[in-house]
Design a protein around this motif. Structure first.
Motif, PDB file in Angstrom:
ATOM      1  N   PHE A 188       0.837  -1.196   0.000  1.00 34.32           N
ATOM      2  CA  PHE A 188       0.000   0.000   0.000  1.00 34.32           C
ATOM      3  C   PHE A 188       0.880   1.259   0.000  1.00 34.32           C
ATOM      4  N   ASP A 189       2.001   1.170   0.665  1.00 30.93           N
ATOM      5  CA  ASP A 189       2.992   2.252   0.680  1.00 30.93           C
ATOM      6  C   ASP A 189       3.453   2.519  -0.774  1.00 30.93           C
ATOM      7  N   ASN A 190       3.777   1.442  -1.489  1.00 28.05           N
ATOM      8  CA  ASN A 190       4.244   1.584  -2.879  1.00 28.05           C
ATOM      9  C   ASN A 190       3.139   2.093  -3.800  1.00 28.05           C
ATOM     10  N   LEU A 191       1.915   1.567  -3.615  1.00 24.99           N
ATOM     11  CA  LEU A 191       0.787   1.998  -4.445  1.00 24.99           C
ATOM     12  C   LEU A 191       0.507   3.493  -4.212  1.00 24.99           C
ATOM     13  N   SER A 192       0.612   3.919  -2.953  1.00 20.13           N
ATOM     14  CA  SER A 192       0.380   5.329  -2.616  1.00 20.13           C
ATOM     15  C   SER A 192       1.430   6.209  -3.297  1.00 20.13           C
ATOM     16  N   ARG A 193       2.643   5.721  -3.314  1.00 20.77           N
ATOM     17  CA  ARG A 193       3.728   6.473  -3.952  1.00 20.77           C
ATOM     18  C   ARG A 193       3.378   6.724  -5.416  1.00 20.77           C
ATOM     19  N   GLU A 194       2.919   5.664  -6.083  1.00 21.73           N
ATOM     20  CA  GLU A 194       2.515   5.814  -7.497  1.00 21.73           C
ATOM     21  C   GLU A 194       1.398   6.842  -7.607  1.00 21.73           C
ATOM     22  N   GLY A 195       0.466   6.813  -6.649  1.00 20.19           N
ATOM     23  CA  GLY A 195      -0.660   7.755  -6.646  1.00 20.19           C
ATOM     24  C   GLY A 195      -0.192   9.191  -6.472  1.00 20.19           C
ATOM     25  N   PHE A 206       6.788  14.779  -4.130  1.00 18.26           N
ATOM     26  CA  PHE A 206       5.354  14.678  -4.429  1.00 18.26           C
ATOM     27  C   PHE A 206       4.462  14.939  -3.221  1.00 18.26           C
ATOM     28  N   TYR A 207       4.944  14.576  -2.029  1.00 14.91           N
ATOM     29  CA  TYR A 207       4.051  14.654  -0.865  1.00 14.91           C
ATOM     30  C   TYR A 207       3.644  16.104  -0.566  1.00 14.91           C
ATOM     31  N   SER A 208       4.640  17.001  -0.590  1.00 12.79           N
ATOM     32  CA  SER A 208       4.332  18.391  -0.230  1.00 12.79           C
ATOM     33  C   SER A 208       3.483  19.079  -1.303  1.00 12.79           C
ATOM     34  N   LYS A 209       3.538  18.564  -2.544  1.00 13.69           N
ATOM     35  CA  LYS A 209       2.769  19.199  -3.631  1.00 13.69           C
ATOM     36  C   LYS A 209       1.353  18.622  -3.722  1.00 13.69           C
ATOM     37  N   TYR A 210       1.138  17.503  -3.032  1.00 10.24           N
ATOM     38  CA  TYR A 210      -0.112  16.751  -3.215  1.00 10.24           C
ATOM     39  C   TYR A 210      -1.362  17.568  -2.897  1.00 10.24           C
ATOM     40  N   LYS A 211      -1.311  18.370  -1.828  1.00  7.48           N
ATOM     41  CA  LYS A 211      -2.509  19.097  -1.399  1.00  7.48           C
ATOM     42  C   LYS A 211      -2.997  20.094  -2.437  1.00  7.48           C
ATOM     43  N   LYS A 212      -2.086  20.520  -3.320  1.00  5.63           N
ATOM     44  CA  LYS A 212      -2.472  21.495  -4.354  1.00  5.63           C
ATOM     45  C   LYS A 212      -2.929  20.807  -5.643  1.00  5.63           C
ATOM     46  N   SER A 213      -2.922  19.482  -5.654  1.00  8.80           N
ATOM     47  CA  SER A 213      -3.237  18.770  -6.905  1.00  8.80           C
ATOM     48  C   SER A 213      -4.742  18.646  -7.130  1.00  8.80           C
ATOM     49  N   ASP A 214      -5.133  18.420  -8.391  1.00 10.87           N
ATOM     50  CA  ASP A 214      -6.549  18.197  -8.710  1.00 10.87           C
ATOM     51  C   ASP A 214      -7.051  16.940  -8.012  1.00 10.87           C
ATOM     52  N   ALA A 215      -6.183  15.933  -7.915  1.00 11.69           N
ATOM     53  CA  ALA A 215      -6.586  14.671  -7.278  1.00 11.69           C
ATOM     54  C   ALA A 215      -7.015  14.917  -5.841  1.00 11.69           C
ATOM     55  N   TYR A 216      -6.323  15.827  -5.148  1.00  6.75           N
ATOM     56  CA  TYR A 216      -6.688  16.099  -3.756  1.00  6.75           C
ATOM     57  C   TYR A 216      -8.043  16.808  -3.693  1.00  6.75           C
ATOM     58  N   ARG A 217      -8.294  17.670  -4.717  1.00  6.63           N
ATOM     59  CA  ARG A 217      -9.562  18.438  -4.702  1.00  6.63           C
ATOM     60  C   ARG A 217     -10.748  17.590  -5.155  1.00  6.63           C
ATOM     61  N   ASN A 218     -10.489  16.424  -5.751  1.00  2.00           N
ATOM     62  CA  ASN A 218     -11.571  15.573  -6.254  1.00  2.00           C
ATOM     63  C   ASN A 218     -12.485  15.124  -5.102  1.00  2.00           C
ATOM     64  N   ALA A 264      -5.231   5.088  -2.867  1.00  2.00           N
ATOM     65  CA  ALA A 264      -4.231   4.719  -1.854  1.00  2.00           C
ATOM     66  C   ALA A 264      -3.499   5.958  -1.352  1.00  2.00           C
ATOM     67  N   ALA A 265      -3.159   6.862  -2.292  1.00  2.00           N
ATOM     68  CA  ALA A 265      -2.440   8.087  -1.901  1.00  2.00           C
ATOM     69  C   ALA A 265      -3.301   8.907  -0.952  1.00  2.00           C
ATOM     70  N   ARG A 266      -4.595   9.016  -1.268  1.00  2.51           N
ATOM     71  CA  ARG A 266      -5.475   9.822  -0.419  1.00  2.51           C
ATOM     72  C   ARG A 266      -5.585   9.218   0.982  1.00  2.51           C
ATOM     73  N   TYR A 267      -5.724   7.905   1.029  1.00  5.01           N
ATOM     74  CA  TYR A 267      -5.849   7.216   2.314  1.00  5.01           C
ATOM     75  C   TYR A 267      -4.582   7.423   3.148  1.00  5.01           C
ATOM     76  N   THR A 268      -3.447   7.201   2.497  1.00  6.07           N
ATOM     77  CA  THR A 268      -2.168   7.352   3.196  1.00  6.07           C
ATOM     78  C   THR A 268      -1.984   8.784   3.674  1.00  6.07           C
ATOM     79  N   TYR A 269      -2.380   9.742   2.828  1.00  3.01           N
ATOM     80  CA  TYR A 269      -2.217  11.160   3.181  1.00  3.01           C
ATOM     81  C   TYR A 269      -2.997  11.474   4.461  1.00  3.01           C
TER      82      TYR A 269
END
Ligand code: KG4
Ligand code: ZN
Length: 363
Positions: A188-195, A206-218, A264-269
């Protein structure tokens, strides 16, 4: 001194020989016989199978550990064993084996709390790199998510805990639902990384930029924080897990393909941010304390990275054991056992195992 240590609280049987000389631990051997392949069939640990598997291998790996360390029982000064918390049948195998060996060879025996064992993994990285109490310890594993104030090597106060599921257990359950075999944490750690990479287009930061991404706003991917929203240092992972299961159902029912990596990325975040938030709060309460991250989930790459940022920003040191010592192993029990012994905690033949936590919340 030489310490022979046993760990059998869950699905890993481990025997280690660790020496302590001039203020420094050295791992001479640390044999881990994992049962994960056996339990994978059932999607989780089956306690009765775990106990039997411990009983089958413990004697053999004790010989292996002594041989690899170049020692015999005559060189052993102390026997340490995990006595709680964990699966009772599994713990009893280690406890009874250690008791028998200690009695037969007249070697002192100490009982170790599994949680203190995980934290003690941080003492195994050499004198220079070992944390010294007082510090804040965060233990994240299959069965625990808790924050402790470690006042002295054997003196622990629980200052925060999960009110329901543990973080590792939640990764294992959700990971399994997206097709990752037990134990799903690493996959799940690896899958999240891909996400995260998919969401941000960044290979590294990628982690610090994630909150500004469209995926986070979805909005379809919104999940609740497992941080309890009051000033306690507690967590609740069951709400996050249930919301994630509902999200997966919604995708299934509408026939939409789930973007697994982004999920997975959202869950991990959410999981990692909750831990980061509560650790920041703990640091602000105990500003002069460093932080120790321990337990199987301490292997999580996103958590390691985020907590090192939090600690750096707050000017405190973070100690994390190498990945090889984050999961259950005997060497960490040896290190914790040394301090129990030093504090006078020698056990006798009445020692029994217990499934329960000995460190409970402060009231
Ligand atoms: O401490 P541990 O070996 O056993 C217990 O005391 O529970 O922890 C096992 C847990 C499992 O839930 C496993 O999925 C999780 O640690 N784990 C991870 C990672 N590696 C192991 N969780 C998240 N990310 C990882 N890289
Ligand atoms: Zn553990």
């Amino acid at each position: 001194m030489n310490i022979l240590a046993f760990e059998s609280s869950c699905d890993e049987t481990s025997v280690a020989v660790v020496s302590y000389l001039d203020g420094e631990f050295k791992i001479k051997s640390n044999i881990v016989a994992s049962q994960v392949e056996t339990h994978r069939l059932y999607g989780g640990v089956v306690p009765e199978i775990a106990s039997r598997a411990h009983a089958e291998v413990i004697s053999k790996i004790t010989y292996e550990a002594l041989e690899e360390a170049g020692t015999s029982l005559a060189d052993i000064d102390l026997i340490a064993v995990t006595a709680n918390p964990g699966l009772i049948g599994a713990l009893l195998v280690g406890v009874n084996f250690a008791k028998g060996l200690a009695a037969a060879s007249s070697i002192p025996l100490v009982a170790v709390d599994h949680i203190k064992g995980h934290v003690a993994a941080a003492y195994l990285s050499g004198k220079e790199n070992a944390p010294e109490p007082p510090f804040i310890a965060l233990t994240v594993s299959g069965g625990h998510t808790a924050i402790y104030l470690v006042e002295d090597y054997t003196d622990y106060k629980m200052i925060g805990t999960t009110r329901d599921d543990a973080i590792g257990e939640s990764f294992d359950k959700i990971g399994r639902l997206v097709g990752i075999p037990y134990p799903a944490g690493r996959g799940f750690d690896n899958l999240s990384r891909e996400g995260f990479i998919l969401a941000t287009g960044e290979e590294d930061d990628f982690y610090s930029k994630y909150k500004k991404s469209d995926a986070y706003r979805n909005r379809e991917m919104t999940l609740p924080s497992p941080a309890i929203s009051d000033d306690s240092l507690d967590f609740s992972f069951s709400g996050l897990k249930t919301a994630a299961i509902n999200l997966l159902h919604r995708y299934e029912m509408t026939g939409k393909e789930l973007p697994k990596e982004l999920f997975a990325a959202r869950y991990t975040y959410e999981a990692v941010e909750a831990v980061a938030k509560k650790i920041s709060m703990a640091i602000s309460r105990y500003p002069s304390h460093s932080v120790v991250l321990a337990g199987g989930v301490a292997a999580n790459s996103h958590l390691r990275r985020r907590l090192s940022e939090v600690c750096r920003a707050n000017g405190v040191s973070l100690y994390v054991p190498p990945i090889s010592l984050c999961g259950d192993n005997g060497a960490m029990i040896a290190a914790a056992g040394y301090y129990e012994w030093r504090a006078g905690g020698v056990a006798d033949s009445t020692l029994n195992a217990s499934a329960l936590d000995s460190i409970t919340p402060e009231v």
